[in-house]
Write an enzyme that holds these catalytic residues in place. Structure first.
Site: not given
Ligand code: HEM
Length: 339
Positions: A77, A260, A267
């Protein structure tokens, strides 16, 4: 023009160094003079700087394991709005306009307290020497390394901006079309390949339900669910993010889902997820289906080492966007205030 002996010695040194360290690098990456940043900028001015950053970030991560994700997003950002100049950290500016942090697009930004803590330590160690913009770059390096990627060298020499305007925060949303996203990155000198590589940052951290729940309940007229969502995954998500009107407003607003299954580890599973229709945000999913980016996604899904190397290179390149150097800007004494 003849190469002087010092230049030859430097080139030989860089080649030897690059063959020894884990992150492959070219002389250009390590010491690109183009925008005035270079590795070792503080070696004489503040020799303990890197150790201090390492210590403070490591301690902060012991308290909050999800901090690295926050720091990497904070750096994104900062760099993508006006350049890597620490403008995102300012609470106020001489013009008194609302600052970047007050833009709705800055919602959920975390990690500023750690940058302040590092700054406070550095002001004791070497006052008015290290910019907040560089502290953010070094802290991001720690975040990347603590999330499992090679520890890269950080070109430094950035200075801090005295301006920060909420009206400058024009960032894409998760539903922005791919054309605009590609254009947004290319205006910052990042190729579509580098863009896909950088999106791999979405393999750590979490996202609030409101950034993607329309894909579950309210996607398009006559089509409540986004057809690119894997139906099994959609059912799992619906458990974590019930339709917003079925929850008290405050609870609906605060619900988050990990990006995830291993939200602390950077990863390439992110890319495998995209190929299986298991992306939370629409723009992540679009990377896998768009003809301009799909092949790169498929490549990165099967090449973990290659993605890791490219990610580190792309983060270094991102850290060069529109930096202030030389006499431009200032070295803030406090990262939240201009001097
Ligand atoms: C146009 C491109 C991008 C968009 C629209 C976007 C959007 C978002 C959104 C909406 C979130 C969730 C925020 C929340 O719920 O609090 C998020 C999280 C995150 N983004 Fe991005 N992002 C983009 C590119 C990037 C890039 C280039 C990076 C880094 C290189 C990055 C790193 C992250 C990280 C690490 C998180 C998790 C933050 C946390 O857990 O605190 N993003 N992004």
């Amino acid at each position: 023009m003849e190469m002087g002996p010092r230049l030859i010695a430097t080139a030989v040194f860089v080649v030897i160094l690059c063959s020894m360290i884990v992150v492959p690098c070219s002389a250009d990456e390590v010491n690109n003079p183009g925008n005035g940043l270079h590795v070792g900028f503080y070696d004489r001015k503040c020799p303990n700087l890197e150790q201090i950053v390492t210590d403070v970030v490591a301690k902060a991560v012991e308290r909050d394991q999800k901090l690295p994700a926050g720091l990497i997003r904070l750096f994104f950002h900062d760099c993508f709005v006006k350049g890597c100049d620490a403008s995102i950290l300012l609470d106020a500016t001489p013009s008194d306009e609302p600052v970047e942090m007050q833009s709705p697009a800055s919602g959920g930004i975390r990690g500023i307290e750690v940058i302040e803590e590092i700054k406070a330590r550095l002001e004791q160690e070497c006052p008015e020497t290290v910019s907040c913009a560089d502290i953010l770059a070094f802290a991001t390096r720690e975040a990347v390394a603590l999330s499992g990627l090679p520890r890269h060298q950080v070109p430094a020499g950035r200075r801090d901006s005295r301006t920060s305007r909420a009206s400058d925060v024009i960032l894409p949303s998760p539903a922005t079309p791919m054309d605009e996203i590609i254009d947004f990155f290319s205006r910052r000198n990042l190729t579509p390949e580098e863009m896909v590589v950088l999106f791999g940052a979405h393999s750590i951290g979490a996202v609030h339900c409101n950034f993607f729940d329309y894909r579950l309940y309210n996607f398009a007229p006559g089509m409540p669910q986004d057809p690119s969502l894997n139906p099994v995954f959609a059912a799992e998500l619906a458990q974590q993010c019930p339709a917003p009107n079925t929850l008290p407003a405050e609870e609906a607003k605060n619900r988050v889902v990990d990006l995830d299954a291993t939200p602390l580890v950077l990863d390439n599973h992110y890319y495998t997820n995209l190929m299986q229709g298991r992306a939370l945000m629409q723009l992540d999913q679009a990377l896998a289906t768009d003809p301009r980016t799909g092949a790169e996604v498929a490549k990165l899904a099967i090449r973990s080492d290659s993605w890791a190397r490219q990610f580190v290179r792309a983060i270094i390149k991102m850290g060069r966007i529109n930096v202030l150097t030389g006499d431009a800007g200032e070295i803030r004494k406090n990262c939240r205030n201009f001097n």
